[in-house]
Motif scaffolding. Structure first.
Motif: not given
Length: 452
Positions: A38-53
Motif C-alpha cells: 500500500i502506497t501509504d507514507p505513514s506505513l513502515s516498509r514491513n508494517h504487519c503480518l496477517f497469518e492463518l494459524r
C-alpha cells in the motif's frame, strides 16, 4: 470457517482490495515486496503480518514506526475475530466473510499490559500456535513450519528492545557515531540477531543490551537467546549485568568496525526457496538510532566484523561458547573431562593441588553439558563426583588453615611459611578468596622472616 474469510481494505489508498489469509502469511507494508503493498507514507516498509494459524487469523506488528491497532487498541500480536478493524497508518483492514462487507465489530480487545510491562511475543518456535506454510500443511514437516514462523515474525525477537526507542523508518543518508569518553559511552541500547534457516531447521542467535530497572535501581543488562533446531533441539537464555567499562567496550566494537557507515538494507536471493540467512543490528545512542539488515546475501566486511566481535563478546561474558558444538560433541568432551577429573581424584594424596584440578575438570564437564538435553547417563554421577571433590577440598582446607594459623600464633615463621605454601598449592585459583587470604598471610610471614 477460515476458508471463507477475507481481509478487506476499507480505508486508505488500497480501499476495496480483498486478500485471502494464508498459512504462509501476508505481509502488509509500503515496500513493493509486501503481499499487501500500500502506497501509504505513514506505513513502515514491513508494517504487519496477517497469518492463518489453526483456522484462526492473527495479526502481528513487525516493530513498525507507527504501530498497529485492533479496534482502537495498539497490539503486538492478536487473534482476529470477524469484523475486527485493523488500523495501520492511514489505512484500515477489516476481517470479513468472503465477498461480503464489514461485519459487526467484535468484543473489545483484551486488556493491554501495564505501562512498562512487555507483552509476550511468539517467535514461532513453540509447537502451539506456530504458523505453517502451505507446503508444511501438505507434508507435515514441523521444521519447515518453524521456518515460516521465523520468516514472518523474526523481527519480533527485537520487540522488547524496540520499546526503548522509536523504530524510525526514515530514508536517505544519515550521520551516526558511537562515542566513548572516560570509560563511558553514549550507547543506550543494542540489538543484534542472526538467523540461519532451511527446510532442515532453524538457528537463531539474538543478543540484546539495554537498561533495566528493578528494586536495586537501574542497571545495564546483556541477554542472549539461542534457538537451535538446525543441528540440535536446544534453547538457551542467559543474561548478566554489564559494567560501564563493558558497555564502553561494546561501543568501541561498533565504532571500530565501521558498520554504522553502511546502508540500511542489503538483500539477495536465497539459494533455495525455503532458505533464509538474515542478520540485523540496531544501535541506539542518546540522540540517534542506527539500523542495518542483510538477508540472503554476503555480509559487508564491516557488518561481518561487528557480528563476529559481538558474538564473541556475548559468549565470553555469558560463558555460552559451547553452542558452537553439537550435543554429541559436547557429551564426548564432557566424558573426556570427567575422566581427567577422575585421574586427578585418584591421585589426590600425591599432590596438594590434585583435588582442585579434579574439581576444575568436573566443572568443565558440567558446563559442557549445560545445553545438552536430555542429559547423558553419566551426568548424575558427574554431579555427585563434583560435590564430593568440593566437600573434600573444603575439609582439607579447614585442617590446613588451622595448621597455618597455629604456626603464626606460635610465631614459628618457617613452619608458617611452609604451611601457607601448601595452602596456596591446595587452592591454586587466584580468584578464590581462600587463595587470596593465604597469599596475603604468606607475604606477611615472609616479610617478618626478612626483618629478623
Amino acid at each position: 470457517m477460515s476458508e471463507s474469510l477475507e481481509l478487506l481494505v476499507t480505508e486508505g489508498p488500497a480501499k476495496g482490495a480483498r486478500f485471502t489469509p494464508t498459512e504462509a502469511g501476508l505481509k502488509l507494508g509500503r515496500a513493493s515486496s509486501c503481499d499487501i503493498a500500500i502506497t501509504d507514507p505513514s506505513l513502515s516498509r514491513n508494517h504487519c503480518l496477517f497469518e492463518l494459524r489453526d483456522e484462526s487469523v492473527w495479526v502481528t506488528d513487525l516493530a513498525s514506526a507507527n504501530g498497529t491497532e485492533v479496534n482502537g487498541e495498539p497490539v503486538t500480536e492478536k487473534e482476529l475475530s470477524l469484523g475486527d478493524r485493523v488500523v495501520v497508518g492511514d489505512s484500515a483492514v477489516v476481517l470479513v466473510k468472503a465477498g461480503e462487507g464489514p461485519a459487526a465489530p467484535a468484543a473489545p480487545a483484551a486488556e493491554l499490559p501495564a505501562p512498562g510491562e512487555i507483552a509476550p511475543v511468539d517467535l514461532g518456535f513453540s509447537r502451539a500456535g506456530a504458523p505453517e506454510a502451505d507446503s508444511v500443511a501438505k507434508s507435515g514437516n514441523m521444521l519447515r513450519t518453524a521456518l515460516w514462523g521465523v520468516c514472518g515474525v523474526v523481527v519480533l525477537g527485537a520487540f522488547a528492545f524496540l520499546l526503548l526507542s522509536p523504530g524510525g523508518d526514515s530514508e536517505g543518508p544519515r550521520r551516526f557515531a558511537v562515542d566513548t569518553r572516560d570509560g563511558r559511552s553514549n550507547l543506550m541500547s543494542l540489538y543484534y540477531e542472526k538467523v540461519e534457516a532451511s527446510s532442515e531447521g532453524i538457528f537463531r542467535y539474538a543478543m540484546q543490551v539495554g537498561g533495566v530497572k528493578d528494586e536495586q535501581g537501574s542497571k545495564v543488562v546483556l541477554s542472549v537467546t539461542v534457538d537451535d533446531a538446525l543441528t540440535d533441539n536446544r534453547h538457551i537464555e542467559k543474561s548478566t549485568e554489564l559494567t560501564q567499562d563493558k558497555v564502553a567496550k561494546l561501543a568501541k566494537i561498533i565504532s571500530a568496525s565501521g558498520v554504522t557507515n553502511l546502508d540500511k538494507e542489503y538483500t539477495g536471493i536465497a539459494a533455495k526457496s525455503n532458505d533464509l540467512r538474515s542478520s540485523r543490528l540496531k544501535v541506539v545512542t542518546d540522540d540517534d538510532i542506527f539500523e542495518v539488515s542483510a538477508e540472503n546475501t554476503t555480509l559487508p566486511d564491516e557488518f561481518r566484523d561487528a557480528s563476529a566481535k559481538l558474538e564473541a563478546f556475548s559468549k565470553n561474558e555469558l560463558g555460552i561458547w559451547a553452542i558452537q558444538y553439537s550435543t554429541d560433541k559436547l557429551a564426548e568432551m564432557a566424558e573426556a573431562a570427567m575422566r581427567s577429573g577422575d585421574a586427578k581424584w585418584e591421585e589426590r594424596d600425591v599432590q596438594y593441588g590434585n583435588i582442585a584440578a579434579a574439581i576444575r575438570h568436573y566443572r568443565e564437564a558440567v558446563v559442557d553439558l549445560e545445553t545438552v538435553n536430555p542429559k547423558p547417563e553419566f551426568h548424575e554421577k558427574l554431579v555427585e563426583k563434583l560435590s564430593a571433590a568440593k566437600d573434600e577440598l573444603d575439609s582439607r582446607y579447614r585442617d590446613q588453615n588451622f595448621q597455618c594459623d597455629r604456626a603464626i600464633r606460635l610465631e614459628d615463621w618457617p613452619q608458617a611459611q611452609m604451611e601457607l605454601k601448601i595452602l596456596c598449592e591446595m587452592v591454586p585459583d587466584e580468584d578464590d578468596p581462600r587463595h587470596a587470604d593465604a597469599a596475603a598471610k604468606l607475604m606477611d610471614v615472609e616479610g617478618r622472616m626478612k626483618r629478623k
